[in-house]
Design a protein around this motif. Structure first.
Motif, short mmCIF file in Angstrom:
data_model
loop_
_atom_site.label_atom_id
_atom_site.label_comp_id
_atom_site.label_asym_id
_atom_site.label_seq_id
_atom_site.Cartn_x
_atom_site.Cartn_y
_atom_site.Cartn_z
N ASP A 63 30.84 73.53 58.28
CA ASP A 63 31.06 72.17 57.78
C ASP A 63 30.65 72.17 56.32
O ASP A 63 29.62 72.71 55.97
N LYS A 64 31.44 71.53 55.51
CA LYS A 64 31.12 71.52 54.09
C LYS A 64 30.81 70.13 53.62
O LYS A 64 31.55 69.20 53.91
N GLU A 65 29.70 70.00 52.95
CA GLU A 65 29.34 68.71 52.38
C GLU A 65 29.74 68.69 50.90
O GLU A 65 29.52 69.66 50.18
N TYR A 66 30.34 67.61 50.48
CA TYR A 66 30.80 67.47 49.10
C TYR A 66 30.17 66.20 48.52
O TYR A 66 29.63 65.37 49.26
N PRO A 67 30.27 66.02 47.22
CA PRO A 67 29.81 64.75 46.64
C PRO A 67 30.51 63.60 47.34
O PRO A 67 31.73 63.64 47.54
N HIS A 68 29.71 62.60 47.73
CA HIS A 68 30.27 61.50 48.53
C HIS A 68 31.35 60.75 47.75
O HIS A 68 31.21 60.48 46.56
N HIS A 69 32.40 60.43 48.44
CA HIS A 69 33.56 59.80 47.79
C HIS A 69 33.81 58.44 48.45
O HIS A 69 34.03 58.36 49.67
N LYS A 70 33.75 57.39 47.66
CA LYS A 70 33.97 56.05 48.21
C LYS A 70 35.45 55.87 48.53
O LYS A 70 36.31 56.04 47.66
N ILE A 71 35.72 55.52 49.79
CA ILE A 71 37.12 55.33 50.19
C ILE A 71 37.53 53.87 50.02
O ILE A 71 38.58 53.58 49.45
N ALA A 72 36.69 52.98 50.51
CA ALA A 72 37.06 51.55 50.43
C ALA A 72 35.88 50.68 50.79
O ALA A 72 34.90 51.15 51.40
N GLU A 73 35.99 49.40 50.45
CA GLU A 73 35.05 48.40 50.97
C GLU A 73 35.47 48.11 52.41
O GLU A 73 36.68 48.04 52.70
N LEU A 74 34.49 47.94 53.28
CA LEU A 74 34.81 47.69 54.69
C LEU A 74 35.72 46.47 54.86
O LEU A 74 36.64 46.47 55.67
N LYS A 75 35.46 45.44 54.09
CA LYS A 75 36.22 44.19 54.22
C LYS A 75 37.70 44.37 53.87
O LYS A 75 38.53 43.54 54.23
N ASP A 76 38.02 45.45 53.17
CA ASP A 76 39.41 45.67 52.76
C ASP A 76 40.21 46.50 53.77
O ASP A 76 41.38 46.81 53.53
N VAL A 77 39.56 46.89 54.87
CA VAL A 77 40.26 47.71 55.87
C VAL A 77 40.26 46.96 57.19
O VAL A 77 39.23 46.88 57.88
N SER A 78 41.39 46.41 57.56
CA SER A 78 41.45 45.65 58.82
C SER A 78 41.56 46.62 59.99
O SER A 78 42.00 47.77 59.84
N VAL A 79 41.13 46.13 61.16
CA VAL A 79 41.19 46.97 62.36
C VAL A 79 42.64 47.36 62.63
O VAL A 79 43.55 46.52 62.60
N GLY A 80 42.86 48.65 62.90
CA GLY A 80 44.21 49.16 63.17
C GLY A 80 44.94 49.65 61.93
O GLY A 80 46.01 50.24 62.04
N SER A 81 44.37 49.42 60.77
CA SER A 81 45.08 49.85 59.56
C SER A 81 44.52 51.19 59.04
O SER A 81 43.47 51.68 59.52
N SER A 82 45.21 51.75 58.08
CA SER A 82 44.78 53.04 57.52
C SER A 82 44.80 52.98 56.00
O SER A 82 45.43 52.10 55.40
N ILE A 83 44.09 53.89 55.43
CA ILE A 83 44.06 54.02 53.96
C ILE A 83 44.23 55.50 53.61
O ILE A 83 43.57 56.36 54.22
N ASP A 84 45.10 55.78 52.66
CA ASP A 84 45.25 57.16 52.17
C ASP A 84 44.25 57.39 51.03
O ASP A 84 44.02 56.49 50.23
N PHE A 85 43.70 58.55 50.99
CA PHE A 85 42.80 58.90 49.88
C PHE A 85 42.84 60.41 49.70
O PHE A 85 43.63 61.09 50.38
N HIS A 86 42.05 60.90 48.79
CA HIS A 86 41.98 62.36 48.57
C HIS A 86 40.55 62.83 48.70
O HIS A 86 39.63 62.21 48.17
N PHE A 87 40.37 63.94 49.41
CA PHE A 87 39.02 64.47 49.60
C PHE A 87 39.13 65.90 50.14
O PHE A 87 39.94 66.15 51.02
N PRO A 88 38.32 66.83 49.66
CA PRO A 88 37.27 66.69 48.65
C PRO A 88 37.80 66.76 47.21
O PRO A 88 37.07 66.41 46.28
N THR A 89 39.03 67.23 47.00
CA THR A 89 39.55 67.25 45.63
C THR A 89 40.79 66.36 45.58
O THR A 89 41.31 65.95 46.61
#
Ligand code: FES
Length: 174
Positions: A63-89
């Motif tokens: 398991d690799k730990e990387y610098p923590h990356h903020k994906i979103a505020e909880l209030k901006d993610v409704s139940v059942g929805s998804s968010i695309d992001f990039h990690f670790p690079t």
């Protein structure tokens, strides 16, 4: 040169007649082999931990730990929805899904078949790869249909101060 000088045998005429050259060579060979065995042993012992670490890395078991990356505020993610992001690079595309009020999952979303991007289909509650109809279980990333045989690498998440962060890539075990 007198006649008697010419009669001195070759064995008496040098200062190495008391050396058994065969034994000398054997000792040399033995000494060399001992040195080589010692060097090989030392190399094996000294390289063992690094070899194990490298093997673990290559096999993707760590398991690799990387610098923590903020994906979103909880209030901006409704139940059942998804968010695309990039990690670790920025070259590693990933997807986070809020499955329940308090359950978030995230995966690197390159399909483990031929790396097409995997999508979350909210209405069907499925993770789908459109290239060859691959499907993955959103609760653990394991393949459920199509050609993929390996799970999607899971991304460990952490909730902190009302936001959700990606912290680590969990590797699958081969
Ligand atoms: S690339 Fe995803 S199923 Fe083939």
């Amino acid at each position: 040169m007198t006649e008697w000088q010419n009669k001195i045998s070759a064995n008496d005429d040098n200062y190495t007649h008391n050396i058994n050259t065969n034994n000398e060579r054997q000792l040399d060979r033995r000494g060399f082999m001992k040195t080589m065995a010692g060097a090989a042993g030392l190399f094996a012992v000294s390289s063992l931990p690094w070899g194990a670490i490298a093997a673990k890395e290559l096999m993707g078991l760590s398991d690799k730990e990387y610098p923590h990356h903020k994906i979103a505020e909880l209030k901006d993610v409704s139940v059942g929805s998804s968010i695309d992001f990039h990690f670790p690079t920025e070259h590693d595309s990933a997807i986070m899904i809020r499955l329940k009020e308090d359950k978030f999952v995230a995966y690197q979303n390159a399909c483990t078949h031929l790396r097409c991007p995997v999508y979350w289909i909210k209405e069907e509650k499925e993770m789908v790869c459109p290239c060859h109809h691959g499907k993955f279980d959103p609760t653990n990333g394991t393949p459920t249909a199509g050609p993929p045989r390996r799970p999607l690498p899971e991304i460990a998440l952490k909730v902190k101060e009302g936001a959700i962060y990606a912290v680590r890539v969990k590797r699958y075990e081969a």
